[in-house]
Design an enzyme around this catalytic site. Structure first.
Site, short mmCIF file in Angstrom:
data_model
loop_
_atom_site.label_atom_id
_atom_site.label_comp_id
_atom_site.label_asym_id
_atom_site.label_seq_id
_atom_site.Cartn_x
_atom_site.Cartn_y
_atom_site.Cartn_z
N GLU A 49 0.83 -1.20 0.00
CA GLU A 49 0.00 0.00 0.00
C GLU A 49 0.86 1.26 0.00
O GLU A 49 0.54 2.25 -0.66
CB GLU A 49 -0.94 0.01 1.21
CG GLU A 49 -2.02 1.04 1.14
CD GLU A 49 -2.98 0.83 -0.01
OE1 GLU A 49 -3.12 1.75 -0.84
OE2 GLU A 49 -3.60 -0.24 -0.08
N GLU A 56 1.09 6.59 -6.92
CA GLU A 56 -0.03 7.48 -7.21
C GLU A 56 0.33 8.94 -6.96
O GLU A 56 -0.04 9.83 -7.74
CB GLU A 56 -1.25 7.09 -6.38
CG GLU A 56 -1.89 5.81 -6.85
CD GLU A 56 -3.14 5.43 -6.07
OE1 GLU A 56 -3.48 6.14 -5.10
OE2 GLU A 56 -3.78 4.44 -6.45
N ASP A 75 -2.53 1.43 -12.17
CA ASP A 75 -3.08 0.06 -12.20
C ASP A 75 -2.06 -0.95 -11.67
O ASP A 75 -2.41 -1.87 -10.93
CB ASP A 75 -3.50 -0.32 -13.62
CG ASP A 75 -4.73 0.42 -14.09
OD1 ASP A 75 -5.42 1.04 -13.25
OD2 ASP A 75 -5.01 0.40 -15.31
#
Length: 99
Positions: A49, A56, A75
């Site tokens: 994560e 991101e 993705d």
């Protein structure tokens, strides 16, 4: 870690589940190795994560316009998290079933 906890909802949710995972791992594990597999596999989700959040953030920092490579990077980051979750599920099932 502080930035991820402050800005990433998914990371916060996974951290909130961590005490439950710790208790379950302590309760289910019959050996130190089993505990390491159960608890360690969940830590991989947190690591994944963090990697995903970093990807991101970099993609969003570069620009908000749509670009195929930006979508692909995000993705792939999400796929990292998914694979870590699958590994955790397989590990927990394996430890519980194949004693």
């Amino acid at each position: 870690l502080k930035a991820a906890f402050k800005h990433e909802e998914a990371f916060r949710q996974e951290v909130y589940v961590l005490p439950v995972i710790l208790i379950l791992a302590l309760w289910l594990a019959q050996t130190g190795l089993e505990f390491a597999l159960l608890f360690g596999s969940y830590w991989l989700i947190l690591i994944a994560e963090l990697i995903n959040s970093g990807i991101e953030a970099v993609v969003d920092r570069i620009g908000l316009e749509k670009h195929p490579l930006s979508g692909q990077a995000k993705d792939i980051g999400s796929a990292i998290v998914m694979l870590a979750m699958v590994l955790t599920i397989v590990t927990w099932i394996s430890v519980i079933v194949f004693r």
